[in-house]
Design a protein around this motif. Sequence first.
Motif, PDB file in Angstrom:
ATOM      1  N   ALA A 108       0.824  -1.208   0.000  1.00 36.30           N
ATOM      2  CA  ALA A 108       0.000   0.000   0.000  1.00 36.30           C
ATOM      3  C   ALA A 108       0.861   1.262   0.000  1.00 36.30           C
ATOM      4  CB  ALA A 108      -0.931  -0.004   1.215  1.00 36.30           C
ATOM      5  N   THR A 109       1.963   1.227   0.746  1.00 38.48           N
ATOM      6  CA  THR A 109       2.870   2.379   0.787  1.00 38.48           C
ATOM      7  C   THR A 109       3.483   2.629  -0.583  1.00 38.48           C
ATOM      8  OG1 THR A 109       3.389   1.960   3.115  1.00 38.48           O
ATOM      9  CG2 THR A 109       4.936   3.328   1.869  1.00 38.48           C
ATOM     10  N   ALA A 110       3.931   1.562  -1.220  1.00 44.65           N
ATOM     11  CA  ALA A 110       4.581   1.705  -2.528  1.00 44.65           C
ATOM     12  C   ALA A 110       3.610   2.177  -3.602  1.00 44.65           C
ATOM     13  CB  ALA A 110       5.220   0.384  -2.930  1.00 44.65           C
ATOM     14  N   VAL A 111       2.393   1.650  -3.593  1.00 50.91           N
ATOM     15  CA  VAL A 111       1.449   2.006  -4.642  1.00 50.91           C
ATOM     16  C   VAL A 111       0.903   3.419  -4.443  1.00 50.91           C
ATOM     17  CG1 VAL A 111      -0.770   1.274  -3.660  1.00 50.91           C
ATOM     18  CG2 VAL A 111      -0.314   0.896  -6.092  1.00 50.91           C
ATOM     19  N   ARG A 116       7.824   5.498  -5.596  1.00 53.53           N
ATOM     20  CA  ARG A 116       7.929   4.094  -5.230  1.00 53.53           C
ATOM     21  C   ARG A 116       7.186   3.208  -6.220  1.00 53.53           C
ATOM     22  NH1 ARG A 116       8.429   1.856  -0.471  1.00 53.53           N
ATOM     23  NH2 ARG A 116       8.346  -0.004  -1.788  1.00 53.53           N
ATOM     24  N   ARG A 117       6.024   3.692  -6.658  1.00 50.86           N
ATOM     25  CA  ARG A 117       5.252   2.886  -7.612  1.00 50.86           C
ATOM     26  C   ARG A 117       6.022   2.734  -8.918  1.00 50.86           C
ATOM     27  NH1 ARG A 117      -1.206   3.513  -8.819  1.00 50.86           N
ATOM     28  NH2 ARG A 117      -1.384   1.782 -10.291  1.00 50.86           N
ATOM     29  N   GLY A 210      -2.372  -2.858  -7.757  1.00 49.12           N
ATOM     30  CA  GLY A 210      -1.404  -3.099  -8.809  1.00 49.12           C
ATOM     31  C   GLY A 210      -0.480  -1.916  -9.026  1.00 49.12           C
ATOM     32  N   PHE A 211       0.607  -2.163  -9.743  1.00 54.86           N
ATOM     33  CA  PHE A 211       1.595  -1.127 -10.042  1.00 54.86           C
ATOM     34  C   PHE A 211       1.602  -0.765 -11.517  1.00 54.86           C
ATOM     35  CE2 PHE A 211       2.778  -3.063  -6.121  1.00 54.86           C
ATOM     36  CZ  PHE A 211       3.237  -2.012  -5.346  1.00 54.86           C
ATOM     37  N   VAL A 212       1.457  -1.734 -12.386  1.00 56.42           N
ATOM     38  CA  VAL A 212       1.332  -1.478 -13.825  1.00 56.42           C
ATOM     39  C   VAL A 212      -0.145  -1.424 -14.203  1.00 56.42           C
ATOM     40  CG1 VAL A 212       1.846  -2.342 -16.136  1.00 56.42           C
ATOM     41  CG2 VAL A 212       3.559  -2.556 -14.311  1.00 56.42           C
ATOM     42  N   HIS A 213      -0.904  -2.417 -13.752  1.00 55.99           N
ATOM     43  CA  HIS A 213      -2.356  -2.413 -13.939  1.00 55.99           C
ATOM     44  C   HIS A 213      -3.001  -1.661 -12.777  1.00 55.99           C
ATOM     45  CE1 HIS A 213      -0.999  -5.884 -16.325  1.00 55.99           C
ATOM     46  NE2 HIS A 213      -2.059  -5.660 -17.080  1.00 55.99           N
ATOM     47  N   THR A 214      -4.186  -1.132 -13.006  1.00 55.91           N
ATOM     48  CA  THR A 214      -4.861  -0.367 -11.953  1.00 55.91           C
ATOM     49  C   THR A 214      -6.363  -0.391 -12.165  1.00 55.91           C
ATOM     50  OG1 THR A 214      -4.849   1.764 -10.766  1.00 55.91           O
ATOM     51  CG2 THR A 214      -4.772   1.849 -13.168  1.00 55.91           C
TER      52      THR A 214
END
Length: 320
Positions: A108-111, A116-117, A210-214
Amino acid sequence: MKIPGVPPAELADLVRAEDRISFLYLERSIVHRDSNAITSTDDRGVMHIPAASVGVLLLGPGTTITHQAIALLADHGATAVWVGERGVRYYAHGRTLAASSRLLVAQATAVSSRDRRLAVARAMYAMRFPGEDTGSLTMQQLRGKEGARVRRCYREHAERTGVAWRSRDYDRADFDSGDPINQALSAAHSCLYGIVHAVIVAIGASPGLGFVHTGHERSFVYDVADLYKAEITIPVAFDIAAGGSSDVSADTRRAVRDRVHDGGLLTRCVRDIRTLLLQTTHTGEIDEDWLEPDEVRLWDDSGVEIPSGRNYAGSSDVDF
């Protein structure tokens, strides 16, 4: 008043995650409990499985599991995931294997952070381009690079198998409208999504962040599954299409099942997710201790977590 039921095992009595059987698959059996062991009963007899040695129990078709067995798994820091035959297709899951929310918080922090994402997304693409520097590429450049890689993969397997290939063209609502190769690709990818989904929920991450998909409840599932398509599902799909199958969907599922059964995909998937979210070294060992103390703390805006389970009404740091 004594709390009813069998008390959970003490932390010191639990087996570390790296020493466990990470994933155990059962099908067409009755799963029950005998003391501190899970039992699996089928036409071959009864098998005893020490509950503390299991990470995740994958329950395939034809399995029936008792309340006592589920309670024993939960008490020993394990979980159950209901899946399709030999682990393909995800249906539902019990409690996560993780005893803490560390992985979920990290995700959750990264996204939630643009930098970070982007770093995680770049790391995902870097896994597909070993030896190449993706650290300075924009998302648009990475998508273009990935698109070229996938097109090249389709072309190479078309040439290898002799299957006529035009483009990835399918209707989600009408499976039969696609040509055999597109049907096979859809079926193969669906199996892969099921496997990845089962791993994500078992280790305590979120399928939707997700990071690439959302924007989808399985965005992270699609992110992770894309790491393995060129290696697993695309070649399988072309092999099935080249064989002139009369039941593309069923034959593809069986082929994917056989491809991943002994290939270590589950362990590899766990390692890749943890590397991406926790920024750990990508080694041969899964070194995270999933069995952290079952401790609940309170968040404070100072950045320091404080103990829960006490009343702070008389505390000097409370201002009403």
